[in-house]
Design an enzyme around this catalytic site. Structure first.
Site, PDB file in Angstrom:
ATOM      1  CB  CYS A  74      -0.796  -0.129   1.451  1.00 15.34           C
ATOM      2  SG  CYS A  74      -1.311   1.304   1.159  1.00 15.34           S
ATOM      3  CB  CYS A 183      -2.794   3.428  -6.372  1.00 19.19           C
ATOM      4  SG  CYS A 183      -4.327   2.757  -4.800  1.00 19.19           S
TER       5      CYS A 183
HETATM    6  N1  DGL Z   1      -4.258   0.604  -2.437  1.00 21.56           N
HETATM    7  C1  DGL Z   1      -3.013   2.045  -1.842  1.00 21.56           C
HETATM    8  C2  DGL Z   1      -2.437   2.288  -1.812  1.00 21.56           C
HETATM    9  O1  DGL Z   1      -1.196   1.018  -2.350  1.00 21.56           O
HETATM   10  C3  DGL Z   1      -4.553   2.068  -1.168  1.00 21.56           C
HETATM   11  C4  DGL Z   1      -6.022   2.875  -1.336  1.00 21.56           C
HETATM   12  C5  DGL Z   1      -6.485   3.406  -0.050  1.00 21.56           C
HETATM   13  O2  DGL Z   1      -6.880   2.885   0.729  1.00 21.56           O
HETATM   14  O3  DGL Z   1      -6.902   4.397  -0.160  1.00 21.56           O
HETATM   15  O4  DGL Z   1      -2.147   3.748  -1.708  1.00 21.56           O
END
Ligand code: DGL
Length: 262
Positions: A74, A183
């Site tokens: 993340c 993301c």
């Molecule tokens: N998948 C996450 C990232 O790479 C975050 C998504 C979220 O919770 O806003 O930032």
């Protein structure tokens, strides 16, 4: 902790499955545990201190499972919490950051687009990458609404197509010929994003590089589980069983579309 201890993969929701997919592909013998803090997803719009607290709580759960390495799959959690976690927990953390380096090294137009959450776009990691790779212009955009689409399994909707066209259109208009998915949720929308781009730019997803980093760290530590076996998979979340089952299904489907050598 030993070779058979699990690789822990963490995300706010389903996005980290795009990284887990590459970890399983590269290291099929490894036992893995995936934890999604889905009760608090999305992290993107939350203040960094709050994200840090939430991530630390999740890491406590993973430490209780004797994880031999923790992958912060993340970007938003990585930028908010990785330094804090490394100072406090006796385990290796592999963090995500937007793949600006390979984009800058290969751009022909001198403009690189980054699509990420608000937290990553405004975060320190991207500011540092911009300074380090200043030979190209880095245009960053917050992909508001995309995480929600992935979480609701509506990647094939009109809204998903509209938003993919809207965001990539803005980056292409600025001259970007490389678009970094900053993301981990966004690779689920890669077919929609590629369609919207129509060959005018190359999409970059750092997941394969992150999986290779996990492998080399485990090898260095003598913790690679490289026997002839199939690893176990555990899916957990802060929302409970229904969501955990959705995680498993979502990974299965993703591994079918994430089949190209990248
Ligand atoms: N998948 C996450 C990232 O790479 C975050 C998504 C979220 O919770 O806003 O930032």
């Amino acid at each position: 902790m030993d070779k058979s201890s699990p690789i822990a993969v963490f995300d706010s929701g389903m996005g980290g499955l795009t990284v887990l997919s590459r970890i399983i592909r590269l290291m099929p013998c490894e036992n893995t545990v995936y934890y999604a803090d889905s009760a608090h997803c999305p992290y993107g719009p939350r203040p960094a201190e709050q994200v840090r607290e939430l991530v630390a709580r999740a890491v406590d759960v993973l430490m209780g499972m004797e994880a031999k390495i923790v992958v912060l799959a993340c970007n938003t959690a990585s930028v908010a919490a990785v330094d804090y976690l490394r100072a406090r927990y006796p385990v290796d953390f592999v963090a995500m950051e937007p793949a600006v380096k390979p984009a800058v090294l290969t751009t022909r137009t001198g403009v690189v687009g980054v699509l990420a959450t608000r937290g990553t776009v405004d975060g320190a990691a991207l500011a540092r990458l911009r300074r380090t790779w200043s030979q190209a212009e880095v245009v960053a955009l917050a992909g508001e609404g995309l995480v929600e689409i992935v979480e609701s399994d509506t990647e094939d909707s009109d809204e998903a197509r509209r938003l993919s066209e809207f965001y990539t259109g803005q980056l292409l208009d600025k001259g970007a010929d490389r678009i970094v998915l900053g993301c981990t949720h966004y690779p689920f929308l890669r077919p929609q994003i590629e369609r919207a781009i129509g060959g005018r730019a190359t999409v970059i997803d750092p997941a394969p590089a992150v999986a290779r980093r996990v492998e080399s760290l485990l090898r260095e530590r003598g913790l690679l589980n490289d026997g002839a076996c199939e690893g176990s998979r555990l899916f957990l979340s802060s929302l409970g069983d229904d969501y955990n089952r959705r995680l498993e299904k979502k990974l299965e489907n993703y591994m079918r579309i994430d089949d190209t050598e990248r």
